[in-house]
Design an enzyme around this catalytic site. Structure first.
Site, PDB file in Angstrom:
ATOM      1  N   SER A   1      90.791 100.326 121.667  1.00 46.72           N
ATOM      2  CA  SER A   1      91.639 100.452 122.851  1.00 46.72           C
ATOM      3  C   SER A   1      93.058 100.875 122.459  1.00 46.72           C
ATOM      4  CB  SER A   1      91.602  99.130 123.618  1.00 46.72           C
ATOM      5  OG  SER A   1      92.132  99.287 124.885  1.00 46.72           O
TER       6      SER A   1
ATOM      7  N   ASP B   1      84.269 103.083 131.594  1.00 40.02           N
ATOM      8  CA  ASP B   1      85.575 102.903 130.966  1.00 40.02           C
ATOM      9  C   ASP B   1      86.484 104.033 131.445  1.00 40.02           C
ATOM     10  OD1 ASP B   1      87.759 102.572 129.322  1.00 40.02           O
ATOM     11  OD2 ASP B   1      86.683 102.862 127.438  1.00 40.02           O
TER      12      ASP B   1
ATOM     13  N   HIS C   1      84.558  99.029 128.876  1.00 42.58           N
ATOM     14  CA  HIS C   1      85.775  98.802 128.103  1.00 42.58           C
ATOM     15  C   HIS C   1      85.913  97.307 127.815  1.00 42.58           C
ATOM     16  CE1 HIS C   1      89.530 100.361 126.456  1.00 42.58           C
ATOM     17  NE2 HIS C   1      89.980  99.132 126.676  1.00 42.58           N
TER      18      HIS C   1
END
Ligand SMILES: *[C@@H]1O[C@H](CO)[C@@H](O)[C@H](O)[C@H]1NC(C)=O
Ligand SMILES: *[C@@H]1O[C@H](CO)[C@@H](O)[C@H](O)[C@H]1NC(C)=O
Length: 399
Positions: free
Chosen positions: A189, A343, A373
């Site tokens: 991320s 995501d 995600h």
């Protein structure tokens, strides 16, 4: 029906209403996701409430909640775990205990959390590094960095870069018994964003002689210029990371000024002067057809010229690695990328895969059709262990 059972029924309906969210048919553990999401939303509501009362910023309250999930550095039978600093940046070091005649692999890990949250001490990051160190017989450095909203770009980038440079010095590698030819940088991320950015930066750094063997980017954020790609559209309300939260994280990375967030939400924040950068994030030409589906590319509506002056970070490769030109990309090492279907950041990863392959960089791309995600961090999900096992096995073969 007694009054008590009526109340219970109403309470049940309210709870179900609060918890229930529609999820795609192929979603593996829908109820687990609903409960996780409801839990996070509750923390979010509490944090907003505390902000409303004027007690503290909601991001700071979130940080306090997250700090309950941190663990102290504790060695186990296989791995020695210690906290130390690299160039004044706090890092957590994981050293395998078994004796080794040969030099070991080295892995530098960068945690996620939208540049605002998280630390190497969070339980799931601690476990991930422990498993990686043990199974790869690697020295794992899990770095911290200063966070928004107290600190903005480029502080996060610089902290990570300074810790990495410290680690890559010949003397330090020797001290930890690390083979300079078997070093990888990984991150998820926002940590994937920082991993991609520092890997690029190293290419131009005359002081660093060591070359990375691998970069692994786990659902990375790679550009803030177009937040209206198909994945942003399709997952704009998906649990754990909505479009508005991602935009908030980007904004916090650059500034406390909320006006940038407003411009980004309407995707009108790129001034005409920065038009030339849009080709690097043009999903219409960079996404494989099967991800575009029926989405129609809209030509950009340009924002105020002041934006580039006030927030130059938006257009800086150290924050937006997807904006690097092909010449730069060509020299990057073997790259492992995980993207997840559910995501908002999916297309950032997919576009980077296209651009790296076009530049001739070897890329191993794992697209997870029912992934979301956060799948790497929420260890209560089965998918999380599959992703982590795949990642570690791949590193075992390639690092
Ligand atoms: C330590 O390594 C052994 C052998 O690989 C394994 O069975 C054991 O589960 C490991 N312990 C921990 C705490 O991971
Ligand atoms: C994006 O790509 C499409 C198709 O390749 C092209 O028509 C469009 O002009 C491009 N837009 C920008 C801003 O680069």
């Amino acid at each position: 029906m007694g009054r008590k059972s009526l109340y219970l029924l109403i309470l049940g309906v309210l709870v179900a209403y609060y918890v229930y969210i529609p999820l795609p048919d192929n979603f593996e553990e829908p109820w687990r996701m609903m409960l996780t999401n409801a839990h996070l939303n509750t923390i979010g509501h509490l944090a907003n409430f505390v902000q409303l009362l004027g007690i503290s910023n909601s991001m700071d309250s979130f940080k306090i909640f997250m700090s309950f999930l941190e663990v102290s550095p504790t060695s186990d039978e296989n791995v020695t775990v210690t906290d130390t600093t690299f160039n004044n940046i706090p890092v957590r070091v994981f050293m395998p205990k078994r004796k080794s005649e040969a030099l070991r692999r080295g892995l530098f890990y960068i945690h996620g959390g939208g540049w605002c949250l998280g630390s190497a001490a969070l339980q799931h990051y601690d476990l991930l590094s422990r498993w990686t160190a043990d199974r790869l017989d690697a020295v794992v450095i899990s770095t911290n960095y200063r966070l928004a909203p107290q600190y903005h770009f480029p502080i996060q980038f610089e902290d990570v870069y300074n810790a990495l440079r410290w680690f890559l010095r010949t003397k330090v590698l020797a001290q930890y018994g690390v083979d300079p030819e078997r070093i990888a940088v990984s991150g998820d991320s926002a940590g994937g964003n920082l991993a991609a950015a520092v890997t690029q930066q190293l290419l131009d750094d005359p002081d660093v002689k060591v070359k990375l063997k691998i970069q692994s980017l786990i659902y990375p954020a790679l550009q803030p210029l177009d937040v209206d790609s198909p994945s942003y559209r399709e997952n704009s309300h998906f649990p754990l990371l909505s479009r508005s939260s991602m935009v908030r994280f980007w904004r916090e990375y650059f500034t406390t000024d909320p006006s940038l967030e407003k411009a980004m939400l309407s995707n009108q924040h790129v001034p005409v002067e920065s038009h030339h950068l849009l080709k690097f994030v043009n999903w219409s030409s960079l996404l494989p057809e099967r991800y575009i589906k029926g989405h129609v590319y809209k030509n950009p509506i340009y924002g105020s010229s002041e934006i580039a002056v006030k927030y130059p970070g938006l257009f800086d490769v150290r924050a937006a690695p997807l904006l690097a030109d092909d010449k730069k990309l060509r020299s990057l090492p073997l790259t492992y990328v995980i993207t997840c279907q559910y995501d908002v950041l999916r297309d950032d990863g997919l576009m980077y895969v296209t651009r790296l392959r076009d530049a001739g960089v070897p890329v191993i791309h794992k697209h997870i059709e029912n992934g979301f995600h956060g799948a790497f961090s929420f260890l209560e999900f089965k998918i999380s262990h599959r992703l982590i096992n795949d990642y570690i096995s791949w590193l075992h073969e390639n690092l």
